[in-house]
Design an enzyme around this catalytic site. Structure first.
Site, PDB file in Angstrom:
ATOM      1  N   PHE A 160      29.110 135.224 113.216  1.00 19.35           N
ATOM      2  CA  PHE A 160      29.959 136.404 113.353  1.00 19.35           C
ATOM      3  C   PHE A 160      31.036 136.105 114.388  1.00 19.35           C
ATOM      4  O   PHE A 160      30.739 135.858 115.548  1.00 19.35           O
ATOM      5  CB  PHE A 160      29.193 137.662 113.767  1.00 19.35           C
ATOM      6  CG  PHE A 160      30.120 138.855 113.824  1.00 19.35           C
ATOM      7  CD1 PHE A 160      30.419 139.577 112.675  1.00 19.35           C
ATOM      8  CD2 PHE A 160      30.744 139.219 115.016  1.00 19.35           C
ATOM      9  CE1 PHE A 160      31.318 140.637 112.714  1.00 19.35           C
ATOM     10  CE2 PHE A 160      31.649 140.289 115.053  1.00 19.35           C
ATOM     11  CZ  PHE A 160      31.926 140.996 113.902  1.00 19.35           C
ATOM     12  N   LYS A 187      34.772 141.256 125.070  1.00 19.57           N
ATOM     13  CA  LYS A 187      33.776 142.273 125.408  1.00 19.57           C
ATOM     14  C   LYS A 187      33.640 142.530 126.919  1.00 19.57           C
ATOM     15  O   LYS A 187      34.462 143.220 127.495  1.00 19.57           O
ATOM     16  CB  LYS A 187      32.449 141.930 124.743  1.00 19.57           C
ATOM     17  CG  LYS A 187      32.573 142.052 123.218  1.00 19.57           C
ATOM     18  CD  LYS A 187      31.264 142.084 122.460  1.00 19.57           C
ATOM     19  CE  LYS A 187      31.526 142.465 121.011  1.00 19.57           C
ATOM     20  NZ  LYS A 187      31.182 141.452 120.049  1.00 19.57           N
ATOM     21  N   ASP A 217      32.147 130.392 121.127  1.00 23.02           N
ATOM     22  CA  ASP A 217      32.425 131.824 121.077  1.00 23.02           C
ATOM     23  C   ASP A 217      31.354 132.524 121.910  1.00 23.02           C
ATOM     24  O   ASP A 217      30.232 132.742 121.452  1.00 23.02           O
ATOM     25  CB  ASP A 217      32.417 132.321 119.628  1.00 23.02           C
ATOM     26  CG  ASP A 217      32.700 133.832 119.530  1.00 23.02           C
ATOM     27  OD1 ASP A 217      32.670 134.508 120.572  1.00 23.02           O
ATOM     28  OD2 ASP A 217      32.931 134.313 118.403  1.00 23.02           O
TER      29      ASP A 217
HETATM   30  C1  LIG Z   1      32.103 141.102 118.902  1.00 19.79           C
HETATM   31  C2  LIG Z   1      32.308 139.681 118.585  1.00 19.79           C
HETATM   32  C3  LIG Z   1      33.536 139.197 118.110  1.00 19.79           C
HETATM   33  C4  LIG Z   1      34.697 140.095 117.762  1.00 19.79           C
HETATM   34  O1  LIG Z   1      35.163 140.859 118.821  1.00 19.79           O
HETATM   35  P1  LIG Z   1      36.071 142.149 118.530  1.00 19.79           P
HETATM   36  O2  LIG Z   1      36.512 142.595 119.904  1.00 19.79           O
HETATM   37  O3  LIG Z   1      35.198 143.157 117.848  1.00 19.79           O
HETATM   38  O4  LIG Z   1      37.203 141.714 117.673  1.00 19.79           O
HETATM   39  C5  LIG Z   1      33.663 137.830 117.906  1.00 19.79           C
HETATM   40  N1  LIG Z   1      32.647 136.989 118.144  1.00 19.79           N
HETATM   41  C6  LIG Z   1      31.451 137.418 118.593  1.00 19.79           C
HETATM   42  C7  LIG Z   1      30.359 136.428 118.859  1.00 19.79           C
HETATM   43  C8  LIG Z   1      31.230 138.777 118.814  1.00 19.79           C
HETATM   44  O5  LIG Z   1      30.024 139.209 119.211  1.00 19.79           O
END
Ligand SMILES: *Cc1c(COP(=O)(O)O)cnc(C)c1O
Length: 428
Positions: free
Chosen positions: A147, A276, A235
């Protein structure tokens, strides 16, 4: 309807969303009106423990007074200049965040998906200009069940049919390998050879259901990438910033909270993606970090964002990162996480409903002993809500547990009690 009545009625707000908002989410039936620390209150005034933290954005707790204070102060002074001009917050923040995470440079964006897109663009450009990949031939390896966000390019390499279905044609240039499988990675590196520019990976797969890979997966994958001159892209949007018990999930068991001189077991990614909790959930702030030999492929006019690096974002992010250090949130996540998993292990042993508890730090999940298509996990979350704790299923039969990291032990044990009582009393 009078204003007073509107404020008292959850259903009213749910109906408004249903009628006027796109149905791109399926929220739990609770309407929140206030947050403070680890607690949330709904419009009827019922108090809950937050056990999701807005998908790990609110690591520092709701409405942290220091973060909100900085945000107010900066909002009253200067909010947006665009990058057409300099401002007196951006450089200060860039110095701060690069020193904090140990990189030469940062590229500021707003949302997580934008930061992932940015990392992909940097990686491809590096592939052509530094590695010498033939034009339009670059491959970025990704993992199954990943994701990374919701843009057209990112969903092009998703394996989730809901995320992907009928949004094609898809962006080419991505190849998925099985997560936590070094042989699969090696095979793809061999198959695509010099065309591979990067490997994009979550150190723990959060959305997929908190899949923690074997301890050697991340360091060995990084090593393989290094050998092949492939950029290792982490990520850490969900796992980073103290959530999993270290400053970053790639820190493994290192307990320095970012103060150490990169020990042997520390994997340094070529590109680090954050979002985040970078703002403590107060504001959309994301970042891509890399060293000069990578980041310098981006020249003026080649990438940007109107809001990226705005003064409010910079002020908020600095304070949010200060709070993580000052309040020892990584250490707290590590300690409470160990306690949480050992307490919940009892459910695996004593309840037929729970088949597994897993996670690291305060990013945890239980697997409900039913099919992903069943509504059991959803109904357990509704029961948890009734008992004063908010959590949400992911992928049908998995419930993620990720409270704000400012929680204390007494509160955590109170939450453990709520979870145990709810599960023991749950009737299918
Ligand atoms: C939440 C998330 C995203 C996307 O972030 P948004 O601010 O919702 O665009 C990308 N990668 C990971 C691992 C995430 O948990």
């Amino acid at each position: 309807m009078t204003q007073e009545k509107i404020q008292l009625n959850s259903q009213h707000f749910i109906d408004l969303e249903d009628k006027h908002g796109a149905h791109n989410y399926h929220p739990l039936p609770v309407v929140l009106a206030k947050g403070e620390g680890v607690f949330l209150w709904d419009v009827e005034g019922k108090k809950y423990y937050d056990f999701l933290s807005a998908y790990s954005a609110v690591n520092q707790g709701h409405c942290h007074p220091r973060i909100v204070g900085k945000m107010k102060e900066q909002a009253e002074t200067l909010t947006l200049t665009s990058r057409a001009f300099h401002n007196n917050q951006l450089g200060v923040y860039e110095k701060y965040v690069t020193e904090y995470f140990g990189f030469d440079k940062v590229l500021p964006m707003n949302t997580g998906a934008e930061a992932v897109e940015t990392a992909i663009k940097i990686c491809r450009k590096w592939g052509y200009e530094k590695k010498g990949i033939e034009p339009n031939e670059a491959i970025v390896l990704v993992c199954g069940q990943n994701f990374h966000g919701r843009t057209t390019t990112i969903i092009s390499f998703s394996s989730d049919p809901d995320a992907k279905g009928n949004f094609g044609p898809y962006t080419p240039g991505f190849v998925a390998v099985e997560y936590n499988n070094l042989d699969a990675l090696l095979e793809a590196l061999n198959e695509y050879g010099d065309r591979v520019a990067g490997f994009l990976v979550e150190p723990i797969q959060g959305e997929a259901g908190v899949y923690v890979p074997d301890t050697d997966f991340i360091p060995k994958a990084a090593e393989l990438c290094k050998e092949r001159n492939v950029l290792f892209i982490a990520d850490e949007i969900q796992t980073g910033i103290a959530r999993t018990g270290g400053l970053l999930a790639i820190c493994g068991d290192c307990t320095c909270e970012g103060h150490c001189e990169r020990q042997e077991n520390f994997t340094t990614p070529d590109i680090l993606i954050l979002g985040k909790a970078l703002s403590g959930g107060a504001y959309p702030v994301s970042a891509v970090l890399a060293n000069n030999h990578i980041m310098n492929v981006i020249k003026p006019g080649q990438h940007g964002s109107t809001f990226g690096g705005n003064p409010v974002a910079c002020a908020v992010a600095m304070e949010a990162l200060e709070v993580v250090r000052d309040e020892n949130l990584a250490q707290n996540a590590r300690n409470l996480g160990n306690l949480f998993r050992s307490e919940l292990q009892e459910l695996v042993e004593k309840s037929d409903l729970v088949s597994l508890v897993r996670g690291r730090g305060l990013l945890n999940a239980i697997v409900i002993n039913d099919t992903p298509e069943s509504s059991t996990a959803w109904n357990i979350c509704v029961a948890l809500k009734e008992n004063g704790l908010l959590a949400k299923p992911t992928h049908g039969n998995i419930i993620r547990f990720a409270p704000p990291l400012v929680m204390n032990e007494e509160q955590l044990l109170d939450c453990v009690r709520i979870i145990k009582e709810t599960i023991y009393n749950f009737k299918k």
